[in-house]
Design an enzyme around this catalytic site. Structure first.
Site, PDB file in Angstrom:
ATOM      1  N   LYS A 195       1.141  -0.778   0.006  1.00 26.44           N
ATOM      2  CA  LYS A 195      -0.146   0.351  -0.237  1.00 26.44           C
ATOM      3  C   LYS A 195       0.643   1.055   0.062  1.00 26.44           C
ATOM      4  O   LYS A 195       0.257   2.537  -0.400  1.00 26.44           O
ATOM      5  CB  LYS A 195      -1.277   0.545   1.512  1.00 26.44           C
ATOM      6  CG  LYS A 195      -2.511  -0.692   1.079  1.00 26.44           C
ATOM      7  CD  LYS A 195      -2.957  -0.572   2.140  1.00 26.44           C
ATOM      8  CE  LYS A 195      -4.042  -1.985   2.421  1.00 26.44           C
ATOM      9  NZ  LYS A 195      -5.170  -1.739   3.273  1.00 26.44           N
ATOM     10  N   ASP A 241      -9.982   2.794   2.620  1.00 31.47           N
ATOM     11  CA  ASP A 241      -9.613   2.527   3.853  1.00 31.47           C
ATOM     12  C   ASP A 241     -10.544   4.156   4.380  1.00 31.47           C
ATOM     13  O   ASP A 241     -11.236   2.997   5.421  1.00 31.47           O
ATOM     14  CB  ASP A 241      -8.463   1.963   4.206  1.00 31.47           C
ATOM     15  CG  ASP A 241      -8.186   0.602   3.593  1.00 31.47           C
ATOM     16  OD1 ASP A 241      -8.748  -0.073   3.483  1.00 31.47           O
ATOM     17  OD2 ASP A 241      -6.755   0.803   3.075  1.00 31.47           O
TER      18      ASP A 241
HETATM   19  P1  NAP Z   1       0.600  -2.771  10.082  1.00 32.05           P
HETATM   20  O1  NAP Z   1       1.184  -2.254   9.713  1.00 32.05           O
HETATM   21  O2  NAP Z   1       1.376  -4.641  10.378  1.00 32.05           O
HETATM   22  O3  NAP Z   1       0.716  -2.264  12.196  1.00 32.05           O
HETATM   23  C1  NAP Z   1       0.391  -3.719  13.020  1.00 32.05           C
HETATM   24  C2  NAP Z   1       0.604  -2.305  14.201  1.00 32.05           C
HETATM   25  O4  NAP Z   1       0.042  -3.446  15.342  1.00 32.05           O
HETATM   26  C3  NAP Z   1       1.875  -1.672  14.599  1.00 32.05           C
HETATM   27  O5  NAP Z   1       1.807  -0.713  15.368  1.00 32.05           O
HETATM   28  C4  NAP Z   1       2.135  -3.066  15.770  1.00 32.05           C
HETATM   29  O6  NAP Z   1       3.029  -2.031  16.484  1.00 32.05           O
HETATM   30  C5  NAP Z   1       0.659  -3.180  16.369  1.00 32.05           C
HETATM   31  N1  NAP Z   1       0.843  -4.945  16.770  1.00 32.05           N
HETATM   32  C6  NAP Z   1       1.692  -5.273  15.611  1.00 32.05           C
HETATM   33  N2  NAP Z   1       1.534  -7.113  16.770  1.00 32.05           N
HETATM   34  C7  NAP Z   1       1.867  -6.295  17.762  1.00 32.05           C
HETATM   35  C8  NAP Z   1       1.162  -6.840  19.354  1.00 32.05           C
HETATM   36  N3  NAP Z   1       1.822  -8.415  19.754  1.00 32.05           N
HETATM   37  N4  NAP Z   1       1.390  -5.982  20.329  1.00 32.05           N
HETATM   38  C9  NAP Z   1       1.400  -5.064  20.780  1.00 32.05           C
HETATM   39  N5  NAP Z   1       0.829  -4.247  18.995  1.00 32.05           N
HETATM   40  C10 NAP Z   1       1.065  -5.164  17.836  1.00 32.05           C
HETATM   41  O7  NAP Z   1      -0.601  -3.515  10.144  1.00 32.05           O
HETATM   42  P2  NAP Z   1      -1.934  -2.417   9.316  1.00 32.05           P
HETATM   43  O8  NAP Z   1      -1.757  -3.315   8.241  1.00 32.05           O
HETATM   44  O9  NAP Z   1      -2.098  -0.984  10.101  1.00 32.05           O
HETATM   45  O10 NAP Z   1      -3.447  -4.044   9.726  1.00 32.05           O
HETATM   46  C11 NAP Z   1      -2.931  -4.244  11.413  1.00 32.05           C
HETATM   47  C12 NAP Z   1      -5.138  -4.903  11.354  1.00 32.05           C
HETATM   48  O11 NAP Z   1      -5.996  -4.062  10.997  1.00 32.05           O
HETATM   49  C13 NAP Z   1      -4.680  -6.420  10.737  1.00 32.05           C
HETATM   50  O12 NAP Z   1      -4.464  -6.961  11.181  1.00 32.05           O
HETATM   51  C14 NAP Z   1      -6.502  -6.071  10.169  1.00 32.05           C
HETATM   52  O13 NAP Z   1      -7.254  -6.732  10.678  1.00 32.05           O
HETATM   53  C15 NAP Z   1      -6.736  -4.911  11.042  1.00 32.05           C
HETATM   54  N6  NAP Z   1      -7.443  -4.451   8.707  1.00 32.05           N
HETATM   55  C16 NAP Z   1      -8.673  -4.572   8.612  1.00 32.05           C
HETATM   56  C17 NAP Z   1      -9.090  -3.585   7.288  1.00 32.05           C
HETATM   57  C18 NAP Z   1     -10.025  -3.801   7.462  1.00 32.05           C
HETATM   58  O14 NAP Z   1     -11.171  -3.263   6.059  1.00 32.05           O
HETATM   59  N7  NAP Z   1     -11.642  -4.172   8.433  1.00 32.05           N
HETATM   60  C19 NAP Z   1      -8.163  -2.761   6.771  1.00 32.05           C
HETATM   61  C20 NAP Z   1      -6.541  -2.881   6.943  1.00 32.05           C
HETATM   62  C21 NAP Z   1      -6.452  -3.264   8.506  1.00 32.05           C
HETATM   63  P3  NAP Z   1       4.891  -1.906  16.103  1.00 32.05           P
HETATM   64  O15 NAP Z   1       4.761  -0.284  15.555  1.00 32.05           O
HETATM   65  O16 NAP Z   1       5.045  -1.848  17.699  1.00 32.05           O
HETATM   66  O17 NAP Z   1       5.404  -2.834  15.591  1.00 32.05           O
END
Ligand code: NAP
Length: 286
Positions: free
Chosen positions: A65, A101
């Site tokens: 993205k 989004d």
């Molecule tokens: P990302 O860019 O990888 O970001 C993940 C975030 O979660 C980071 O801030 C990370 O913290 C934190 N994190 C990951 N593992 C963790 C843990 N074990 N404990 C505490 N914090 C943790 O991912 P993303 O693209 O933002 O997506 C995140 C989630 O959003 C996805 O898993 C998905 O389920 C959801 N999502 C949903 C939609 C929808 O349409 N409903 C769309 C997009 C995403 P750090 O910065 O410390 O690494």
């Protein structure tokens, strides 16, 4: 036959093909939506292929993205604020990048009966989803925003994107980064009107995870809890919030609305939300 693809790596788990193809079939639209597994080193070549006439456009998902942005000819200002593109539309031989989004989240939130205007919101996480949600909440008129993250320094950029979005809308917004756990987090949560999980905690198969495992009770009884995770439909966070009597909203609607709103850029009008929601639920449960 016109073509649309979702570019991701991996992409086999995506339910977007079922969701869009069901809507194409129901609407008699002569188009096919394909899942395209594109490793990072092949992204530029894949994007170039979208310039030929059979392509309407594409969706872009993890991990492309952000890296897709410099490969496009035009960037929508809201996508620039989010710093990510999830929708590409071909116009002639030029590719335009959008982000649906943020508006998908905001539309679903309002649809669920929660108007963020004037609220204090707390975002858990600081990745791509958090940035889209932060821009959406700022656009929607929250007056306070805390971005709590395991790595607090990463939350700062998300808070800044929200503050900049509010500034461009002629409003001011106090947006701050903070830690995900500990006394400071509990204090911030105790004043929240709206909490949105943007971490993957709780997502299948690790369904026992929750970003508020030790601090859910800090939330006031009026708080609304939104989980962007939609696998399972009710995460541990939502289950525990519901048993405390809080209003809860699951993230499948965000996925459906981002998809339906991508149609505006491809076909000039939004996709059929109810039908796409049903198709997405069927794909998840199947
Ligand atoms: P990302 O860019 O990888 O970001 C993940 C975030 O979660 C980071 O801030 C990370 O913290 C934190 N994190 C990951 N593992 C963790 C843990 N074990 N404990 C505490 N914090 C943790 O991912 P993303 O693209 O933002 O997506 C995140 C989630 O959003 C996805 O898993 C998905 O389920 C959801 N999502 C949903 C939609 C929808 O349409 N409903 C769309 C997009 C995403 P750090 O910065 O410390 O690494």
């Amino acid at each position: 036959m016109q073509r649309v693809a979702i570019l991701g790596w991996p992409v086999g788990h995506s339910i977007s093909p079922q969701m869009h193809n069901a809507a194409f079939a129901a609407g008699g639209i002569p188009a096919r939506y394909e899942a395209w597994p594109v490793p990072p080193e092949q992204l530029a070549a894949a994007v170039k292929q979208l310039c030929t006439p059979e392509w309407v456009g594409a969706n872009v998902t993890i991990p492309h993205k952000e890296t897709v942005v410099p490969l496009l000819d035009e960037l929508d200002p809201m996508a620039a604020l989010v710093g990510a593109v999830n929708t590409i539309a071909r116009r002639g031989d030029r590719l335009h990048g959008y982000n649906t989004d943020w508006i998908g989240f905001l539309t679903h939130l309002r649809d669920a009966g929660c108007d963020p205007a004037g609220q204090r919101a707390v975002i858990l996480g600081a990745g791509g989803a958090a940035r889209a949600v932060a821009v959406a909440l700022a656009h929607g008129g929250v007056t306070g925003l805390a971005v709590l993250n395991r790595t607090p320094s990463r939350a700062e950029g998300v808070a800044q994107a929200a503050a900049e979005t509010a500034r461009r809308a002629g409003r001011s917004l106090a947006a701050h980064p903070g830690p995900l756990e500990g006394p400071e987090a509990r204090e911030i949560l105790s004043q929240a009107g709206l909490v949105i999980n943007c971490t993957p905690l709780g997502m299948a198969p690790a369904v026992d995870g929750s970003p508020l495992a030790g601090s859910l009770e800090a939330l006031p009884p009026t708080a609304v809890v939104y989980d962007t995770v939609y696998r399972p439909a009710e995460t541990r966070l939502l289950r525990e919030a519901r048993s405390r009597g809080l209003q809860t909203v699951g993230g499948l609607g965000m996925l459906v609305y981002q998809g339906a709103l991508a149609w505006e850029h491809w076909f000039g009008a939004a996709g059929p939300v109810d039908l796409m929601f049903q198709a997405a639920e069927t794909a998840l449960n199947g």
